[in-house]
Write a protein that holds these residues in place. Sequence first.
Motif, PDB file in Angstrom:
ATOM      1  N   GLU A  10       0.788  -1.156  -0.075  1.00  0.00           N
ATOM      2  CA  GLU A  10      -0.067  -0.001  -0.104  1.00  0.00           C
ATOM      3  C   GLU A  10       0.913   1.300  -0.108  1.00  0.00           C
ATOM      4  O   GLU A  10       0.565   1.971  -0.740  1.00  0.00           O
ATOM      5  N   MET A  13       2.563   1.559  -3.469  1.00  0.00           N
ATOM      6  CA  MET A  13       1.535   2.331  -4.611  1.00  0.00           C
ATOM      7  C   MET A  13       1.276   3.540  -4.251  1.00  0.00           C
ATOM      8  O   MET A  13       1.076   4.410  -5.169  1.00  0.00           O
ATOM      9  N   GLU A  17       1.812   6.811  -6.862  1.00  0.00           N
ATOM     10  CA  GLU A  17       0.525   7.553  -7.158  1.00  0.00           C
ATOM     11  C   GLU A  17       0.864   9.100  -6.824  1.00  0.00           C
ATOM     12  O   GLU A  17       0.531   9.773  -7.812  1.00  0.00           O
ATOM     13  N   TRP A  43      11.130   1.551  -7.287  1.00  0.00           N
ATOM     14  CA  TRP A  43       9.635   1.330  -7.499  1.00  0.00           C
ATOM     15  C   TRP A  43       8.864   1.824  -8.573  1.00  0.00           C
ATOM     16  O   TRP A  43       8.178   1.344  -9.269  1.00  0.00           O
ATOM     17  N   TYR A  47       7.114   0.095 -11.791  1.00  0.00           N
ATOM     18  CA  TYR A  47       5.817   0.529 -12.539  1.00  0.00           C
ATOM     19  C   TYR A  47       5.861   0.917 -13.671  1.00  0.00           C
ATOM     20  O   TYR A  47       5.141   0.237 -14.658  1.00  0.00           O
ATOM     21  N   ILE A  52       4.496  -4.876 -11.508  1.00  0.00           N
ATOM     22  CA  ILE A  52       3.849  -4.587 -10.322  1.00  0.00           C
ATOM     23  C   ILE A  52       4.097  -5.857  -9.103  1.00  0.00           C
ATOM     24  O   ILE A  52       3.949  -5.364  -8.231  1.00  0.00           O
TER      25      ILE A  52
END
Length: 67
Positions: A10, A13, A17, A43, A47, A52
């Motif tokens: 979490e 991600m 974002e 990361w 991505y 992922i």
Amino acid sequence: MATRVSYPVEIKMKAIEMRLAGVPVSDVMKQLGIRNRTQLKVWMKWYREGEIHRMEQPVGKQYSFGK
């Protein structure tokens, strides 16, 4: 010897974002408690390359995935 930090999927991600939304790296690190700038870059690379699945792997096990 340094201790390895394992971040939950979490957090990873959320960091991606935030970066995609244009939030500066230093702000992302501060808000999410990420210690290493390079980790965030890795990361983002995963991505962009569509890897992922690597986000869910434990620390140190990235290269043995699926074996």
